[in-house]
Design a protein around this motif. Structure first.
Motif, PDB file in Angstrom:
ATOM      1  N   THR A 209       0.806  -1.234  -0.003  1.00  0.00           N
ATOM      2  CA  THR A 209      -0.063   0.100   0.067  1.00  0.00           C
ATOM      3  C   THR A 209       0.869   1.301   0.016  1.00  0.00           C
ATOM      4  OG1 THR A 209      -1.781  -1.081   1.341  1.00  0.00           O
ATOM      5  CG2 THR A 209      -2.021   1.022   1.164  1.00  0.00           C
ATOM      6  N   TYR A 210       0.644   1.908  -1.049  1.00  0.00           N
ATOM      7  CA  TYR A 210       1.604   3.246  -1.425  1.00  0.00           C
ATOM      8  C   TYR A 210       0.885   4.489  -0.490  1.00  0.00           C
ATOM      9  CZ  TYR A 210       3.481   0.381  -4.767  1.00  0.00           C
ATOM     10  OH  TYR A 210       4.507  -0.588  -5.618  1.00  0.00           O
ATOM     11  N   LEU A 211       1.547   4.995   0.503  1.00  0.00           N
ATOM     12  CA  LEU A 211       0.778   5.926   1.252  1.00  0.00           C
ATOM     13  C   LEU A 211       1.035   7.373   0.905  1.00  0.00           C
ATOM     14  CD1 LEU A 211       1.568   4.425   4.736  1.00  0.00           C
ATOM     15  CD2 LEU A 211      -0.593   4.426   3.321  1.00  0.00           C
ATOM     16  N   ARG A 212       2.389   7.629   0.755  1.00  0.00           N
ATOM     17  CA  ARG A 212       2.778   8.984  -0.026  1.00  0.00           C
ATOM     18  C   ARG A 212       4.024   8.756  -1.007  1.00  0.00           C
ATOM     19  NH1 ARG A 212       2.500   8.835   5.409  1.00  0.00           N
ATOM     20  NH2 ARG A 212       1.080  10.310   6.617  1.00  0.00           N
TER      21      ARG A 212
ATOM     22  N   HIS B 261       5.186  -8.119   8.423  1.00  0.00           N
ATOM     23  CA  HIS B 261       4.632  -6.752   8.084  1.00  0.00           C
ATOM     24  C   HIS B 261       6.045  -5.921   7.792  1.00  0.00           C
ATOM     25  CE1 HIS B 261       3.707  -2.600   8.958  1.00  0.00           C
ATOM     26  NE2 HIS B 261       2.456  -2.904   8.521  1.00  0.00           N
TER      27      HIS B 261
ATOM     28  N   SER C  98       7.415  -1.744   6.891  1.00  0.00           N
ATOM     29  CA  SER C  98       7.370  -0.194   6.650  1.00  0.00           C
ATOM     30  C   SER C  98       8.537   0.221   6.088  1.00  0.00           C
ATOM     31  CB  SER C  98       7.234   0.419   8.181  1.00  0.00           C
ATOM     32  OG  SER C  98       5.846  -0.076   8.754  1.00  0.00           O
TER      33      SER C  98
ATOM     34  N   TYR D 186      10.323   3.659   4.829  1.00  0.00           N
ATOM     35  CA  TYR D 186      10.343   5.134   4.972  1.00  0.00           C
ATOM     36  C   TYR D 186      11.412   5.835   4.062  1.00  0.00           C
ATOM     37  CZ  TYR D 186       8.650   3.819   9.697  1.00  0.00           C
ATOM     38  OH  TYR D 186       7.704   2.941  10.727  1.00  0.00           O
TER      39      TYR D 186
ATOM     40  N   LEU E 267       6.805   7.623   6.532  1.00  0.00           N
ATOM     41  CA  LEU E 267       6.352   6.676   6.121  1.00  0.00           C
ATOM     42  C   LEU E 267       5.832   6.728   4.803  1.00  0.00           C
ATOM     43  CD1 LEU E 267       5.770   3.530   6.961  1.00  0.00           C
ATOM     44  CD2 LEU E 267       3.552   4.616   7.912  1.00  0.00           C
ATOM     45  N   CYS E 268       6.258   6.068   3.629  1.00  0.00           N
ATOM     46  CA  CYS E 268       5.608   6.237   2.317  1.00  0.00           C
ATOM     47  C   CYS E 268       4.956   5.057   1.837  1.00  0.00           C
ATOM     48  CB  CYS E 268       6.785   6.520   1.263  1.00  0.00           C
ATOM     49  SG  CYS E 268       8.296   5.779   1.449  1.00  0.00           S
ATOM     50  N   ALA E 269       5.364   3.952   2.658  1.00  0.00           N
ATOM     51  CA  ALA E 269       4.191   2.578   2.071  1.00  0.00           C
ATOM     52  C   ALA E 269       4.618   1.654   3.214  1.00  0.00           C
ATOM     53  CB  ALA E 269       5.071   1.920   0.995  1.00  0.00           C
ATOM     54  N   VAL E 270       3.486   0.777   3.068  1.00  0.00           N
ATOM     55  CA  VAL E 270       3.401  -0.612   4.188  1.00  0.00           C
ATOM     56  C   VAL E 270       3.155  -1.634   3.268  1.00  0.00           C
ATOM     57  CG1 VAL E 270       2.855   0.729   6.227  1.00  0.00           C
ATOM     58  CG2 VAL E 270       0.896   0.069   4.752  1.00  0.00           C
TER      59      VAL E 270
END
Length: 150
Positions: free
Chosen positions: A87-90, A114, A116, A118, A128-131
């Motif tokens: 999942t791309y967050l930013r 899992h 994370s 950064y 935090l740009c993706a998980v």
């Protein structure tokens, strides 16, 4: 049936060094053990997309590799990715990526982890740009001595 090969950080770094794509990207393994692994990827122009951000494929690769290395701390070296969801967050930009993965559950033959991702720069807090979450499975055959050269 395969037998898990225990890895320490030096052995894990050799596994990483044997991956031509990891060498191309410049991936470094900075932490490894107890169900967790951390990768660092120095960022450069060749890893970006048309808007100047890190390409999503680099983020997906980073997640895949970190998740598998974390799983390797509990399953051994003879593992393959079973699946990854990112999942791309930013958008990611900066000097480097720090990719932290940890096992959330494991059996004798598979692990779920899992991750994370950064983006880091010396002049700001990490972003935090993706998980990601992924499954890693113990391979049916011994891959540790396989020749992967084309």
């Amino acid at each position: 049936m395969t037998v898990a090969t225990t890895l320490d950080i030096d052995s894990a770094r050799k596994v990483l060094a044997a991956q031509p794509f990891a060498a191309l990207v410049g991936t470094e393994l900075t932490a490894f053990g107890d169900g967790a692994a951390t990768l660092i990827i120095p960022l450069r122009h060749e890893l970006t997309q048309q808007f100047g951000y890190v390409h999503g494929g680099v983020l997906a690769y980073a997640a895949d590799n970190a998740l598998t290395f974390a799983a390797g701390t509990v399953l051994g070296a003879n593992v393959l990715t079973g699946g990854v969801t990112v999942t791309y967050l930013r958008p990611a930009a900066g000097a480097r990526l720090r990719v932290e993965a940890s096992v959330t559950g494991a059996t004798r033959r598979q692990a779920v982890a899992h991750c994370s991702i950064y983006a880091e720069s010396p002049d700001r807090e990490p972003v935090l740009c993706a998980v990601a979450q992924g499954t890693t499975r113990l391979a049916e055959t011994d891959l540790t001595g396989a020749n992967t050269a084309p």
